[in-house]
Design a protein around this motif. Structure first.
Motif, PDB file in Angstrom:
ATOM      1  N   LEU A 183       9.256   3.848  -8.400  1.00  0.00           N
ATOM      2  CA  LEU A 183       7.974   4.427  -8.784  1.00  0.00           C
ATOM      3  C   LEU A 183       7.981   5.941  -8.582  1.00  0.00           C
ATOM      4  O   LEU A 183       7.522   6.704  -9.441  1.00  0.00           O
ATOM      5  CB  LEU A 183       6.851   3.785  -7.966  1.00  0.00           C
ATOM      6  CG  LEU A 183       5.443   4.331  -8.225  1.00  0.00           C
ATOM      7  CD1 LEU A 183       5.019   4.056  -9.658  1.00  0.00           C
ATOM      8  CD2 LEU A 183       4.434   3.734  -7.245  1.00  0.00           C
ATOM      9  N   LYS A 184       8.517   6.404  -7.460  1.00  0.00           N
ATOM     10  CA  LYS A 184       8.556   7.834  -7.172  1.00  0.00           C
ATOM     11  C   LYS A 184       9.379   8.576  -8.216  1.00  0.00           C
ATOM     12  O   LYS A 184       8.989   9.654  -8.692  1.00  0.00           O
ATOM     13  CB  LYS A 184       9.132   8.058  -5.779  1.00  0.00           C
ATOM     14  CG  LYS A 184       9.107   9.513  -5.328  1.00  0.00           C
ATOM     15  CD  LYS A 184       9.628   9.649  -3.907  1.00  0.00           C
ATOM     16  CE  LYS A 184       9.588  11.082  -3.422  1.00  0.00           C
ATOM     17  NZ  LYS A 184      10.117  11.221  -2.041  1.00  0.00           N
ATOM     18  N   ALA A 185      10.527   7.999  -8.584  1.00  0.00           N
ATOM     19  CA  ALA A 185      11.373   8.646  -9.594  1.00  0.00           C
ATOM     20  C   ALA A 185      10.652   8.755 -10.927  1.00  0.00           C
ATOM     21  O   ALA A 185      10.710   9.792 -11.606  1.00  0.00           O
ATOM     22  CB  ALA A 185      12.674   7.852  -9.753  1.00  0.00           C
ATOM     23  N   LEU A 186       9.943   7.707 -11.317  1.00  0.00           N
ATOM     24  CA  LEU A 186       9.234   7.731 -12.597  1.00  0.00           C
ATOM     25  C   LEU A 186       8.049   8.702 -12.554  1.00  0.00           C
ATOM     26  O   LEU A 186       7.768   9.393 -13.535  1.00  0.00           O
ATOM     27  CB  LEU A 186       8.754   6.320 -12.946  1.00  0.00           C
ATOM     28  CG  LEU A 186       9.849   5.309 -13.319  1.00  0.00           C
ATOM     29  CD1 LEU A 186       9.266   3.917 -13.502  1.00  0.00           C
ATOM     30  CD2 LEU A 186      10.582   5.749 -14.590  1.00  0.00           C
ATOM     31  N   VAL A 187       7.343   8.749 -11.411  1.00  0.00           N
ATOM     32  CA  VAL A 187       6.223   9.695 -11.276  1.00  0.00           C
ATOM     33  C   VAL A 187       6.716  11.126 -11.449  1.00  0.00           C
ATOM     34  O   VAL A 187       6.131  11.931 -12.195  1.00  0.00           O
ATOM     35  CB  VAL A 187       5.525   9.517  -9.915  1.00  0.00           C
ATOM     36  CG1 VAL A 187       4.578  10.678  -9.638  1.00  0.00           C
ATOM     37  CG2 VAL A 187       4.755   8.208  -9.879  1.00  0.00           C
ATOM     38  N   LEU A 188       7.806  11.468 -10.782  1.00  0.00           N
ATOM     39  CA  LEU A 188       8.344  12.824 -10.886  1.00  0.00           C
ATOM     40  C   LEU A 188       8.886  13.111 -12.278  1.00  0.00           C
ATOM     41  O   LEU A 188       8.819  14.253 -12.757  1.00  0.00           O
ATOM     42  CB  LEU A 188       9.438  13.033  -9.827  1.00  0.00           C
ATOM     43  CG  LEU A 188       8.935  13.070  -8.375  1.00  0.00           C
ATOM     44  CD1 LEU A 188      10.098  13.153  -7.408  1.00  0.00           C
ATOM     45  CD2 LEU A 188       7.993  14.249  -8.168  1.00  0.00           C
ATOM     46  N   ALA A 189       9.398  12.089 -12.937  1.00  0.00           N
ATOM     47  CA  ALA A 189       9.870  12.281 -14.309  1.00  0.00           C
ATOM     48  C   ALA A 189       8.705  12.594 -15.248  1.00  0.00           C
ATOM     49  O   ALA A 189       8.787  13.505 -16.077  1.00  0.00           O
ATOM     50  CB  ALA A 189      10.628  11.039 -14.786  1.00  0.00           C
ATOM     51  N   VAL A 190       7.607  11.848 -15.108  1.00  0.00           N
ATOM     52  CA  VAL A 190       6.439  12.100 -15.959  1.00  0.00           C
ATOM     53  C   VAL A 190       5.873  13.492 -15.682  1.00  0.00           C
ATOM     54  O   VAL A 190       5.492  14.224 -16.604  1.00  0.00           O
ATOM     55  CB  VAL A 190       5.360  11.013 -15.738  1.00  0.00           C
ATOM     56  CG1 VAL A 190       4.107  11.334 -16.539  1.00  0.00           C
ATOM     57  CG2 VAL A 190       5.896   9.648 -16.129  1.00  0.00           C
ATOM     58  N   GLN A 191       5.831  13.873 -14.394  1.00  0.00           N
ATOM     59  CA  GLN A 191       5.397  15.228 -14.052  1.00  0.00           C
ATOM     60  C   GLN A 191       6.256  16.264 -14.773  1.00  0.00           C
ATOM     61  O   GLN A 191       5.758  17.292 -15.238  1.00  0.00           O
ATOM     62  CB  GLN A 191       5.497  15.441 -12.539  1.00  0.00           C
ATOM     63  CG  GLN A 191       4.322  14.935 -11.745  1.00  0.00           C
ATOM     64  CD  GLN A 191       3.060  15.751 -11.964  1.00  0.00           C
ATOM     65  OE1 GLN A 191       2.125  15.293 -12.615  1.00  0.00           O
ATOM     66  NE2 GLN A 191       3.020  16.947 -11.441  1.00  0.00           N
ATOM     67  N   ILE A 220       5.430  16.773 -18.456  1.00  0.00           N
ATOM     68  CA  ILE A 220       4.287  17.687 -18.616  1.00  0.00           C
ATOM     69  C   ILE A 220       4.733  19.134 -18.401  1.00  0.00           C
ATOM     70  O   ILE A 220       4.398  20.037 -19.173  1.00  0.00           O
ATOM     71  CB  ILE A 220       3.165  17.321 -17.633  1.00  0.00           C
ATOM     72  CG1 ILE A 220       2.692  15.882 -17.856  1.00  0.00           C
ATOM     73  CG2 ILE A 220       1.981  18.288 -17.774  1.00  0.00           C
ATOM     74  CD1 ILE A 220       1.789  15.352 -16.755  1.00  0.00           C
ATOM     75  N   ALA A 221       5.503  19.345 -17.321  1.00  0.00           N
ATOM     76  CA  ALA A 221       5.959  20.700 -17.007  1.00  0.00           C
ATOM     77  C   ALA A 221       6.809  21.273 -18.127  1.00  0.00           C
ATOM     78  O   ALA A 221       6.648  22.439 -18.517  1.00  0.00           O
ATOM     79  CB  ALA A 221       6.740  20.687 -15.691  1.00  0.00           C
TER      80      ALA A 221
END
Length: 659
Positions: free
Chosen positions: A121-129, A132-133
């Motif tokens: 989950l953490k890896a996917l959250v940072l990927a989605v962030q 956006i970036a």
């Protein structure tokens, strides 16, 4: 050299963002811990590079490097140092760089502090962030580069927009952006959960502190912006239903609904689909606000961009993330298993009612804000939707919401007793009745509804106090036992009550300032006096003054109450030669929670000068209540149980078809 360093650092941040956009997703698919861990380091280093880029642009402004185009357009060597700093984000290019800096801050914070998150989950959250970036890095580099050089550097800059040369600008935009961009974390959690197929009570607990932090900053940012407009623009109001004001209000309403919905999901594993949708909508509305402010489609004192071509790029970002997020939601949501059932009269039911009113109010603001723009784009016709529309549609939705607010925390989960809660709120009802009677007796019948608004405000505030009293057992158990129980309550309970109390304080300030405020517009010659609400103001004359980058003509007024001098007010007109602009600087005198407000008009041929004078009773409560709400959010966020998050479940639940 410094601008090139800043530009190069931004390019490197883009490169890292692109890596972070792909590697963690591949790692999550392959269950490769190395690739998933890569997201942590790239998020932190990406923040470092963006911080270097922002620091480089700040250095250009502080050094008055007019070879940089944005510095030449928005700065002046004689400006005070604080305005050289605020000039960094007092323009389109710099404000977008601040936007991505805050985005990188949140990404790095998840990487550093999300230690309890499951690796996937953490890896996917940072990927989605990082998706956006990457989009916003590309937008800045290709359409809004803050480091563009001028071939023939001038000796002096064009100065910052005089309206923005105010200390409030040092606080308002950063707070607002922390709220706007903070909702990107909730969005990233929602998209990651939909991709992974894991949406449960633990997910709600993980996303809740990030949402609460964003809501807290956005609350403070909106309040600061309201106060800035109140004392800077010289018209004596604190909310104009300006489209850019509405652009910040919409994500606040959606974020408030998301916070309450996440509580139901965390406690009862219910409202999963609704919570995910709100997480997507809160950030989507933040993106729409960015589009309104940065695209050039609006002409507003709050809007920086004037080039509509940039709007095409931002519109593409909107379509990508809002459209993509909603498409993914429509595909995956039907596969989610529904949570626990509950009776309509329950705490869950109260929170659902809260969500219904908040989202309907948000939809009302959305339609009123975007309909004129859509109509003009499609037909060329121009219409204005302002205060009367919003007052007739928004206010009737918020009144029942605030009436129901004290009931919610006192209702039991799953099934509640509405009559029992009403009995426990007897003191709150009594406080409201007394407030209504006192208001009628003291203020008269200028407005029949206003005393009811005062009563509603006291009902909400007293209801928040009753909530804490009931939780601690005050009046039911010995005082010492109630005190021990009160100290043992979670800080999140105090935070909720504090935020609700703050909303009541804000309502009280709004009702008094808008109903019983006084206004006078007169022309005065030296030694003449004007009176308002028991105060006498004598015009002592005009005083010319020179500022660092402006010339000022100040009017001196001696203020008396009951014949006794209590202070001096000096409103002024400032002329900025470089910009060929004149601004009005209002003078404020605070008397408890009330204020005298004095604004200058134009000088007339007979030596007199026009003034606009207001008396705003209890107006400071409007912003004090917002500060109390933000402090309530901070108090809840300080609760360790909220910050740490839920422990990792033993088994990963699979998606199941809805029953």
């Amino acid at each position: 050299m410094i601008p090139e360093l800043g530009h190069y650092a931004l390019v490197l941040a883009l490169g890292l963002a692109l890596i972070q956009s792909v590697a963690p997703v591949v790692g999550a698919r392959r269950n490769d811990a190395t690739l998933m861990q890569l997201a942590n380091s790239t998020a932190v280093v990406q923040f470092i590079f963006v911080a270097i880029s922002f620091a480089a642009l700040t250095a250009c402004y502080v050094r008055s490097d007019f070879s940089v185009a944005t510095v030449y357009e928005n700065s002046h060597s004689m400006m005070p140092l604080i305005y050289k700093f605020t000039s960094v984000w007092g323009n389109h290019e710099g404000s977008m760089l601040l936007w991505v800096l805050i985005l990188a801050v949140f990404g790095a914070a998840v990487a550093a502090f999300g230690v309890n998150l499951p690796a996937t989950l953490k890896a996917l959250v940072l990927a989605v962030q990082s998706w956006i970036a990457s989009a916003f890095y590309l937008f800045i580099l290709f359409t809004s580069n803050p480091f563009l050089r001028l071939a023939n550097p001038p000796f002096e800059g064009r100065d910052l927009n005089p309206i923005l040369q105010d200390p409030g600008l040092a606080i308002h935009p950063p707070l607002l952006y922390l709220g706007y961009v903070g909702f990107s974390i909730a969005f990233s959690f929602a998209i990651a959960a939909l991709i992974e197929g894991r949406i449960d009570a633990a997910w709600a607990r993980w996303v809740r502190p990030w949402t609460l932090a964003a809501w807290m900053f956005l609350t403070a940012g909106i309040a600061m912006g309201s106060y800035w407009a109140y004392y800077t623009l010289g018209w004596g109001g604190f909310w104009f239903w300006d489209p850019v004001e509405n652009a910040s209000l919409m994500p606040w309403l959606a974020g408030t609904a998301l916070l309450h919905s996440a509580v139901v999901m965390e406690k009862r594993n219910a409202l999963k689909i609704w919570t995910i949708l709100l997480a997507i909508l809160a950030f989507s509305l933040s993106l729409i606000g960015t589009f309104l402010v940065r695209s050039g489609v609006l002409t507003s004192v709050h809007a920086f961009a004037t080039d509509p071509t940039r709007g095409v790029f931002i519109l593409a970002i909107l379509l990508l993330f809002i459209g993509g997020g909603l498409t993914l939601f429509a595909w995956r949501a039907p596969m989610l298993k529904q949570g626990g059932l509950f009776a309509p009269i329950s705490r869950e039911g109260a929170l659902v009612l809260n969500n219904l009113f908040l989202t309907t109010a948000c939809a009302t603001v959305f339609v009123g804000t975007l309909y004129p723009l859509a109509l003009e784009a499609l037909t060329g016709a121009k219409i204005s939707v302002g205060g009367p529309f919003f007052n007739l549609t928004f206010v009737p939705l918020f009144v029942p919401l605030m009436f129901a607010m004290p009931f919610g925390p006192l209702l039991a989960w799953k099934r509640g007793d509405i009559l029992g809660v009403a009995q426990r709120l007897t003191l709150a009802f009594a406080a409201a009745v007394v407030a209504i009677c006192v208001t009628f007796a003291a203020m008269g019948v200028k407005s029949a509804l206003a005393p009811l608004g005062v009563g509603l405000a006291f009902f909400v505030m007293a209801g928040a106090v009753v909530d804490i009293c009931e939780r601690s057992g005050l009046f039911r158990v010995p005082f010492k036992a109630a005190l021990r129980r009160g100290f043992g309550l979670p800080r999140s309970a105090f935070g909720t009550a504090t935020a609700h109390f703050g909303l009541g304080v804000t309502l009280l300030g709004i009702v008094f300032a808008t109903t019983w405020g006084s206004e006078r517009i007169v022309s005065l010659k030296p030694a003449q006096t004007v009176s308002i609400s028991g105060y006498d103001l004598t015009f002592d004359g005009l005083v010319p003054r020179d500022g660092p980058n402006f010339r000022e003509l100040a009017a001196k007024f001696t203020v008396r109450e009951g014949g006794v001098p209590i202070g001096i007010m000096q409103p002024s007109k400032r002329s900025f030669p470089t910009r060929s602009m004149t601004t009005t600087e209002a003078a404020l005198m605070t008397r408890g929670p009330s204020q005298l407000y004095l604004s200058l008009g134009d000088a007339e041929g007979d030596g007199s000068i026009a003034i606009r004078l207001y008396y705003k009773p209890l107006v400071m409560l409007t912003w004090l209540g917002a500060v109390i709400m933000a402090l309530g959010g901070a108090l809840s966020l300080s609760d360790r149980r909220l910050r740490v998050g839920a422990p990792k479940p033993a088994a990963k639940p699979a998606m199941q078809p809805a029953e």
